[in-house]
Design an enzyme around this catalytic site. Structure first.
Site: not given
Ligand code: UT7
Length: 340
Positions: A127, A267, A297
């Site tokens: 990115c 970004h 993204n």
């Molecule tokens: O270009 C640079 C690249 N990437 C980034 O900048 C991404 C950086 N990270 C993020 O944006 C965030 O960490 C995410 C959006 C990817 C995830 O958000 P989060 O608040 O960190 O969620 P998490 O990974 O802690 O997941 C929370 C829950 C999990 O369920 P449990 O384990 O608490 O039951 C996930 O399995 O949300 C669940 N989950 C979803 N639920 C519904 C993860 N993806 C999804 C989804 N829909 N698409």
């Protein structure tokens, strides 16, 4: 014996300022909504919007590739800048989804826009590719090695996303953004770019397959090695810390403060990350440009598309100071302070 004389006096001339004289962008027509993703994986619009801010993203049509998007963005930037293809001395494409291993995407773009004289190469910094490219362009122009450089950020992440992984497939989209850089008397242009990287954290955001380590074989494809792997929470933390630090360093080096900025273009990965950066830098949301709700993204393209949209919608006037800040796999990060 006399010392040999250099063939060029270029190195002895003072460095030149470098400005962005035109921007352009392109996104595919096809819109993929959160409602459609609900049919593919166990997710919902409320989760995606509240955790990321993304409402929809663009996806390439069959037969549409990174170079096609890049060339369309390039043509738009050339038109805006009033620059013909033959005037371009260098084409840099920041991408992690090149059409193929080689020729590089920049050579494919060169052919598509009808240029025959540019130096062409791709730049792999995920990115951060567009800002890394911007700084390389700045160095080549300010040292007088080049006059006109085309920098593009283009990615077709729809081709490397695991469409069964809800942790990643809801986040990404396809697109391209471009800028033409040249010396413009009377403007500071690109004042300073801070760049950084930390290979220690490479595995928190990577695509292990498709290269020499895990080549394209049926087994490796079946194992989904050719798709994006991400530890979202780790990336989130690193992204906020690195972008705030890079932005502060860039501003300090430029001798400016956040109050001097007309617009911050970060970004476009996650609305919560953008809000955290804005709050830590002390920049209100009215001065932070956001379009990720429409595109998700788009990796190297994200900040380039945002820059073009901010430009076209009048978010900065001539001579305004703006700050760009990016973060991506590698890990890599960068921040540029520019006088528009
Ligand atoms: O270009 C640079 C690249 N990437 C980034 O900048 C991404 C950086 N990270 C993020 O944006 C965030 O960490 C995410 C959006 C990817 C995830 O958000 P989060 O608040 O960190 O969620 P998490 O990974 O802690 O997941 C929370 C829950 C999990 O369920 P449990 O384990 O608490 O039951 C996930 O399995 O949300 C669940 N989950 C979803 N639920 C519904 C993860 N993806 C999804 C989804 N829909 N698409």
């Amino acid at each position: 014996m006399n010392k040999p004389q250099p063939r060029t006096t270029r190195l002895h001339k003072p460095r030149r300022t470098v400005s962005i004289i035109g921007t352009g962008s392109y996104v595919p027509e096809r819109i993929l909504t959160n409602a459609e993703l609900e049919k593919l994986v166990d997710t919902n619009d409320e989760w995606i919007v509240s955790r990321t801010g993304i409402k929809e993203r663009r996806i390439c049509a069959p037969g549409e590739h990174t170079s096609d998007m890049a060339a369309k963005a390039a043509r738009a930037a050339m038109e805006k800048a009033g620059v013909t293809a033959e005037e371009i001395d260098m084409i840099i494409v920041g991408t992690i989804t090149p059409d193929m291993s080689f020729p590089n995407t920049a050579c494919l773009v060169q052919k598509l826009i009808g240029n025959k004289r540019a130096i062409c190469f791709d730049l792999s910094a995920a990115c951060s590719g567009f800002l890394y490219g911007l700084e390389i362009a700045q160095q080549f122009i300010s040292s007088r090695a080049c006059n006109t450089v085309l920098v593009i950020g283009a990615d077709k992440l729809s081709g490397v996303v695991d469409w069964t992984d809800r942790n990643t497939c809801v986040l990404f989209g396809d697109g391209a953004g471009a800028a033409i850089l040249r010396h413009r008397p009377g403007s500071h242009g690109v004042i300073h770019t801070t760049m950084g990287a930390d290979g220690e954290f490479g595995e928190i955001l990577h695509m292990p397959g498709g290269g020499s380590r895990l080549p394209v074989t049926k087994e490796n494809i079946d194992e989904k090695h050719n798709t994006i792997k991400m530890s979202g929470k780790d990336v989130y933390k690193q992204a906020v810390t690195a972008m705030v630090s890079a932005a502060n360093t860039a501003l300090e080096t430029a001798g400016l403060q956040t109050k001097d900025l007309a617009c911050v273009i970060p970004h476009q990965a996650n609305m919560r990350i953008i809000e955290a950066i804005g709050s830590r830098l002390g920049v209100g949301s009215d001065r932070v440009f956001v379009n990720l709700q429409r595109y998700g993204n788009t990796s190297a393209a994200a900040v380039a598309i945002a820059l073009d949209e901010a430009n076209r919608t009048g978010r900065m006037k001539q001579d305004d100071y703006i700050l760009l800040v990016v973060f991506g796999g590698g890990l890599t990060w960068a921040s540029s302070v520019i006088q528009w």
